[in-house]
Motif scaffolding. Structure first.
Motif, PDB file in Angstrom:
ATOM      1  N   ASP A 172      -0.921 -29.969  36.619  1.00  0.00           N
ATOM      2  CA  ASP A 172      -0.614 -31.203  37.332  1.00  0.00           C
ATOM      3  C   ASP A 172       0.222 -32.112  36.442  1.00  0.00           C
ATOM      4  O   ASP A 172      -0.232 -32.585  35.404  1.00  0.00           O
ATOM      5  N   SER A 176       3.363 -33.854  43.376  1.00  0.00           N
ATOM      6  CA  SER A 176       2.646 -32.919  44.244  1.00  0.00           C
ATOM      7  C   SER A 176       3.592 -32.194  45.185  1.00  0.00           C
ATOM      8  O   SER A 176       3.346 -32.125  46.379  1.00  0.00           O
ATOM      9  N   GLY A 204      -6.333 -32.929  37.826  1.00  0.00           N
ATOM     10  CA  GLY A 204      -5.191 -33.787  38.128  1.00  0.00           C
ATOM     11  C   GLY A 204      -5.510 -35.249  37.923  1.00  0.00           C
ATOM     12  O   GLY A 204      -4.687 -36.012  37.405  1.00  0.00           O
ATOM     13  N   SER A 460      -4.733 -31.290  31.922  1.00  0.00           N
ATOM     14  CA  SER A 460      -5.182 -30.722  33.191  1.00  0.00           C
ATOM     15  C   SER A 460      -5.778 -29.331  32.995  1.00  0.00           C
ATOM     16  O   SER A 460      -6.780 -28.984  33.626  1.00  0.00           O
TER      17      SER A 460
END
Length: 475
Positions: A172, A176, A204, A460
């Motif tokens: 992440d 997105s 995330g 992440s």
């Protein structure tokens, strides 16, 4: 190529035709000292005597996996339970390969399954792979042949390759726009998929929180930076801290984190539906169909949560005291600018999905295939550093391609909150930037954006692994 693929997908294990037919018979054969349990040495020696080959370290893995009372051996119940559980996994793998559900795997199904992983092989290579486990010479493999071939191989083969190589949302970096996760049949059937999504969402959230100051600096430079107002990293941070204190570096982060869960859920559900709609005969999904489905799913999710994107930008740029929180921000935007304000910058945002997702996927597949062709010898697992490197490079390339659209989107989202700024269309804004700042004006703020990639990916990944452990997802 055939040798590489064969080692990745199938081992040399086989089951002798005169092997015991039940778990109890097999246990009796393996328990040579008749102490009621089978240890690693007995398992190795017994399977070899029966003509059953198995991978390096598999005997130890089998005993460790099935040994519930930690006595360094398997009793009849532990032995039977382990094999039954492993057989269930093998059946799911077999069904995922059996595309037309006729109870047999042929060369075309092997070829298609590998193509789904981005590994193109010829008909001849697929037939050679099939021959390694085809006992009766029919050039197809039924469930019994598959089961006997892999019963003492601890990997579930194709599923493991998919798990190693799927381009995951674990990486992440705050955007997105990637193609959603792929889940194996085993993960869908056992419910592991939602745990994977939950772990990814938490990863995330922590990652975005850790890199929020750099993200705010990026937005700040995108909106306020120009040839006449050059903002340096140090100068920008000093200005932000002076205006609102150290905590102001995290403005907008709450909304940025809050939108992860709904966006992930919507994107995943939409992706599954689009794949079904676009897939060709037998439910096969080609690479281009996966890309189209992923792009449409991303557009669907972005459409649903886009008002949160606008609020995130406004909250990120807000001055001290301008908004008391997300709801206050939404109320003031609605009152002053109307509902349409929540979709400002929507067009460049949606357009940005195509170059980002397309280049991200293409670069990742190219890097993956290059590694497989050159370095894959005895395992499909490239190691975490290779996977992180492939993901980081591909995501960075995707960002580089879509960044101008992201900058246009951010400026359009922020326009009404900046005093004296005119409300302009996307085309007019692009022309204006090119005239006043040149081509590189479209990349304003890209330095802090690139600076956050490596820490974001690292954070992440670490959080994701801890979450997997905490949620009981076996590795």
């Amino acid at each position: 190529m055939y040798q590489v693929v064969r080692k990745l997908v199938f081992t040399d294990s086989h089951c002798a035709s005169d092997a015991p037919k039940t778990y109890e018979e097999l246990f009796e054969k393996l328990d040579t000292n008749k102490d009621g349990k089978v240890d690693v040495a007995e398992l190795k020696e017994g399977l070899s005597a029966l003509g059953i080959a198995f991978g390096k370290g598999d005997a130890q893995k089998i005993v460790s996996s099935g040994d519930q009372d930690n006595d360094d051996g398997l009793d009849i119940n532990e032995f039977s339970k382990y094999l039954k559980e492993h057989e269930k996994k093998l059946l799911l793998t077999f069904k995922s390969l059996d595309k037309n559900n006729d109870g047999r795997i042929d060369y075309m199904e092997i070829k298609q399954s590998l193509a789904d992983l981005g590994m193109d092989i010829s008909k001849e290579e697929a037939e050679k792979i099939l021959q390694t486990i085809d006992v009766d010479g029919t050039m197809t493999v039924d469930w019994n042949e598959w089961r006997e071939h892999f019963l003492f191989n601890t990997a579930t083969n194709l599923q493991d390759i998919i798990r190693y190589w799927k381009h995951s949302t674990v990486l992440d970096i705050g955007d997105s726009l990637t193609i959603p996760d792929e889940f194996t049949e085993e993960e869908k059937t056992t419910g592991v998929w939602w745990k994977q999504l939950a772990a990814g969402a938490m990863a995330g959230a922590v990652s975005r929180t850790g890199t929020a100051p750099l993200d705010r600096m990026k937005v700040f430079m995108q909106v306020h930076g120009s040839k006449t107002n050059k903002i340096s990293l140090v100068g920008g941070f000093k200005q932000m801290i002076k205006e609102g204190g150290v905590s102001s570096l995290w403005r907008g982060n709450g909304t940025n984190v809050l939108k992860i869960a709904p966006e992930t859920a919507i994107k995943f559900m939409a992706y599954e539906q689009y794949k079904k709609m676009l897939s060709s005969e037998g439910g096969k999904v080609q690479t281009h169909e996966r890309f189209i489905a992923g792009s449409l799913a991303g557009a669907t999710a972005q459409t649903a949560i886009y008002p949160m994107e606008v609020m995130k930008t406004r909250l990120t740029l807000r001055k001290t005291g301008q908004y008391s929180g997300m709801f206050d921000c939404a109320k003031k935007i609605l009152k002053k600018e109307g509902m349409k304000a929540f979709y400002k910058g929507y067009v460049p945002n949606i357009l940005g999905i195509i170059p980002y997702a397309g280049i991200d996927l293409a670069v990742y597949e190219s890097l993956k295939n290059a590694w497989l062709a050159r370095y894959a010898k005895d395992t499909a697992n490239p190691g975490i550093l290779v996977l992180l490197a492939c993901g980081t490079i591909s995501s960075t390339c995707g960002q580089l391609a879509s960044y101008p659209l992201a900058l246009i989107r951010t400026r359009m989202q922020a326009a009404a909150s900046i005093e004296g700024s005119e409300q302009v269309t996307m085309n007019h804004l692009v022309k204006k930037i090119l005239e006043k700042e040149g081509f590189f004006g479209l990349y304003r703020g890209i330095l802090p954006n690139f600076m956050k990639v490596i820490p974001a990916v690292s954070i992440s990944y670490v959080v994701y692994e801890y979450m997997r452990t905490g949620l009981g997802i076996s590795k």
